[in-house]
Scaffold this motif. Structure first.
Motif, short mmCIF file in Angstrom:
data_model
loop_
_atom_site.label_atom_id
_atom_site.label_comp_id
_atom_site.label_asym_id
_atom_site.label_seq_id
_atom_site.Cartn_x
_atom_site.Cartn_y
_atom_site.Cartn_z
N PRO A 88 0.89 -1.20 0.06
CA PRO A 88 -0.01 0.05 -0.15
C PRO A 88 0.83 1.26 0.09
CG PRO A 88 -0.76 -1.63 1.65
CD PRO A 88 0.54 -2.36 1.23
N SER A 89 0.34 2.34 -0.67
CA SER A 89 1.01 3.50 -0.74
C SER A 89 1.28 4.43 0.49
CB SER A 89 0.70 4.17 -2.00
OG SER A 89 -0.88 4.60 -1.73
N GLN A 90 0.47 4.09 1.46
CA GLN A 90 0.43 4.91 2.55
C GLN A 90 1.61 4.43 3.49
OE1 GLN A 90 -1.92 2.71 1.90
NE2 GLN A 90 -2.93 1.96 3.73
N ASN A 91 2.44 3.29 3.35
CA ASN A 91 3.38 2.67 4.00
C ASN A 91 4.79 3.74 3.75
OD1 ASN A 91 5.89 1.35 4.94
ND2 ASN A 91 4.34 -0.42 5.47
N ILE A 92 4.77 4.76 4.56
CA ILE A 92 5.92 5.59 4.64
C ILE A 92 7.29 5.12 4.36
CG2 ILE A 92 6.59 6.01 6.86
CD1 ILE A 92 6.21 8.71 4.12
N ARG A 93 7.56 3.86 5.32
CA ARG A 93 8.83 3.30 5.03
C ARG A 93 9.28 2.74 3.69
NH1 ARG A 93 7.13 2.00 10.29
NH2 ARG A 93 8.09 2.89 11.92
N TYR A 94 8.33 2.33 3.04
CA TYR A 94 8.46 1.60 1.70
C TYR A 94 8.63 2.64 0.69
CZ TYR A 94 7.41 -2.86 3.39
OH TYR A 94 7.56 -3.89 4.14
N GLN A 95 7.94 3.75 0.82
CA GLN A 95 8.21 5.10 0.07
C GLN A 95 9.38 5.67 0.16
OE1 GLN A 95 5.20 8.00 0.51
NE2 GLN A 95 3.53 6.83 0.82
N LEU A 96 9.89 5.75 1.47
CA LEU A 96 11.22 6.10 1.66
C LEU A 96 12.22 5.35 1.01
CD1 LEU A 96 10.98 7.48 5.19
CD2 LEU A 96 10.93 8.91 3.27
N ARG A 97 12.18 3.90 1.19
CA ARG A 97 13.36 3.15 0.69
C ARG A 97 13.26 2.99 -1.04
NH1 ARG A 97 17.56 2.18 1.77
NH2 ARG A 97 16.86 1.68 3.89
N GLU A 98 11.97 3.34 -1.39
CA GLU A 98 11.91 3.15 -2.71
C GLU A 98 12.45 4.51 -3.43
OE1 GLU A 98 8.13 2.25 -5.68
OE2 GLU A 98 7.88 4.14 -4.70
N GLN A 99 12.26 5.77 -2.76
CA GLN A 99 12.92 6.94 -3.31
C GLN A 99 14.46 6.81 -3.21
OE1 GLN A 99 11.37 9.43 -4.84
NE2 GLN A 99 9.88 7.84 -4.89
#
Length: 514
Positions: A88-99
């Motif tokens: 899910p897009s709301q998971n901030i840690r995965y967003q940060l890791r992806e960036q």
């Protein structure tokens, strides 16, 4: 119980939701060639199987035994990749890791300016969400790129990054020290249990104060506060300081409610904090606040923004239903709570792979307590036997101990004198073996053993005498916790006054206005 299946791949496949299985098959179809369809066939076989059966796999003819291990490893990896792509897009840690990964790709292509731009935006988001470990990783990456991407502003930029790196490193070091302390205190709890005398109390107090002596709480951010409250909570649990455990669990919960975005970014920490807070309220018999915060916890869990996954669902079940039972035990509303038992048993099956045996046995003890309060002693003994006959419960010996003691009293109530004598001997041997024979336990065994030798006219006098003895023991710091597992005083009062134990506990709950 959890961990029936030892094959990791099989357990992973069985944990997948329908949508995750569908996503995996779509993902796998992109990889499908004449040479790698075998892993999809293996997935389908395991998905349809009730248990892991290697003979069934080999019988299908899709793979030889010598190749099976490699195929399973490949399938395991592809399932994880598929899940990772659909987080899910709301998971901030995965967003940060992806960036950060995107910035790494651009850096490797020599596109330094683009990489720095992504890192700068990502660092701001990381700091806003108190993800200081990732923020520090980003700053270190920025330093690496700046050392190769020369600009006229490099001097000011270098100073800025050095200051940021020092500040983040300091805060991460504080968090790490506090989380280490919390884990070490938890380890002591598992190894030796609660303190049993003044010497053990002093050891824990000195150990704790030594590790926090140079820390300044006024300078803490969210994560440092969280670990500080966590460590203090374990210290207070160990020394059985219920007021201190209430104080720091309240600070822990309030920290999240004052920072609502952190509830959704750290749902596990939020759930655990609420559980310990409710446990502290239970130990203090503070039922009005108990009801208030249990209701608030349920409301938050059912909020659309609250994350949903297998782990969170299992923890939510564990903490909410455990405390629902605690509330009924606290209020003496045993008859009203029986509707929860089939719900709990069904949910234990649903969350089977995510619950450890200790928590499952704790549910059985609470269920047994409900049946005991309803004077359904046969049903009570049935659930206590599940605990007593469990050979793997090495880390919750206190639970084993009080399960045996409650079973003794239930057998006494049923008038099973032969079984009672047998259980008395076995329980005494067990307590000696586990080296945990406290005064409360000694007195219960001695009391029950003497009952069979008394004339009927003297039994009530013995109940009155023992009630006074247990009231004195309840005042002892190192004995009072036993009365939370087993309300022996209320049981004695029910025998003295010839009332139901549920009525005795309800009357006490009404007198306690908190």
């Amino acid at each position: 119980m959890a961990n029936h299946q030892k094959d990791f791949l099989f357990v992973l496949i069985k944990s997948l939701s329908k949508s995750e299985k569908r996503q995996f098959k779509i993902f796998a179809s992109r990889l499908e060639t004449s040479s790698n369809t075998k892993f999809i066939e293996l997935f389908n076989i395991l998905d349809k199987s009730e248990t892991y059966d290697e003979k069934l796999i080999l019988k299908s003819g899709i793979i030889k035994k010598v190749q099976l291990s490699n195929l399973k490893s490949y399938l395991y990896k592809q399932i994880l990749v598929s899940i990772r792509l659909n987080i899910p897009s709301q998971n901030i840690r995965y967003q940060l890791r992806e960036q950060i990964d995107f910035a790494g790709i651009l850096y490797n292509k020599g596109l330094y300016k683009q990489s720095l731009k992504i890192l700068d935006k990502t660092k701001i988001i990381a700091l806003e969400n108190d993800e200081k470990y990732m923020a520090y990783e980003i700053v270190e990456f920025e330093k690496l790129i700046e050392s190769q991407y020369i600009t006229r502003s490099i001097q000011g930029r270098a100073d800025e990054l050095v200051i940021q790196a020092k500040e983040l490193n300091y805060r991460n070091t504080i968090s790490s020290k506090l989380s280490n302390l919390s884990l070490q205190l938890y380890g002591i709890m598992l190894k030796t249990g609660y303190v049993k005398n003044d010497d053990e109390y002093k050891y824990i107090d000195d150990y704790f104060n030594k590790h926090i002596a140079k820390l300044d709480e006024t300078k803490f951010g969210f994560r440092e506060k969280y670990w500080f409250y966590n460590a203090n909570l374990w210290r207070s649990f160990l020394v059985q300081d219920f007021l201190a455990s209430y104080k720091y669990a309240y600070k822990w919960v309030t920290l999240f409610y004052d920072n609502p975005n952190m509830i959704y970014q750290n749902p596990v920490f939020f759930l655990k904090g609420n559980h310990y807070f409710l446990e502290s309220l239970y130990m203090l018999k503070y039922k009005s606040n108990f009801k208030k915060y249990l209701t608030l916890l349920e409301k938050t869990i059912h909020d659309d923004k609250f994350p949903v996954n297998d782990n969170i669902a299992s923890l939510s079940f564990l903490y909410v239903y455990n405390n629902k039972l605690n509330l009924h035990i606290l209020e003496g509303t045993f008859a009203e709570s029986e509707y929860l038992i089939p719900e709990i048993l069904d949910k234990i099956k649903i969350h089977n792979e995510h619950l450890d045996e200790h928590h499952e046995m704790l549910f059985y003890y609470k269920i047994a307590s409900i049946y005991f309060g309803n004077e359904k002693y046969t049903e009570c003994i049935h659930y206590l036997d599940k605990i007593i006959n469990n050979k793997n419960l090495s880390m919750r010996e206190d639970l084993m101990c009080f399960a045996r003691l409650l079973s003794l009293i239930a057998h006494y109530e049923l008038g099973k004198d032969y079984y009672l004598e047998n259980h008395l001997k076995n329980t005494y041997k067990f307590l000696i073996k586990m080296n945990d024979l406290h005064e409360v336990q000694k007195e219960i065994i001695k009391f029950l053993r003497n009952l069979n030798n008394l004339f009927p006219a003297d039994i009530k006098k013995e109940f009155i005498k023992m009630r006074l003895r247990f009231i004195e023991l309840e005042k002892n710091t190192y004995e009072k916790r036993a009365f939370l597992y087993l309300d022996i005083i209320s049981w004695l009062e029910s025998k003295i006054e010839n009332k139901k134990i549920a009525d005795i506990i309800r009357e006490k709950a009404k007198l306690n206005s908190r």
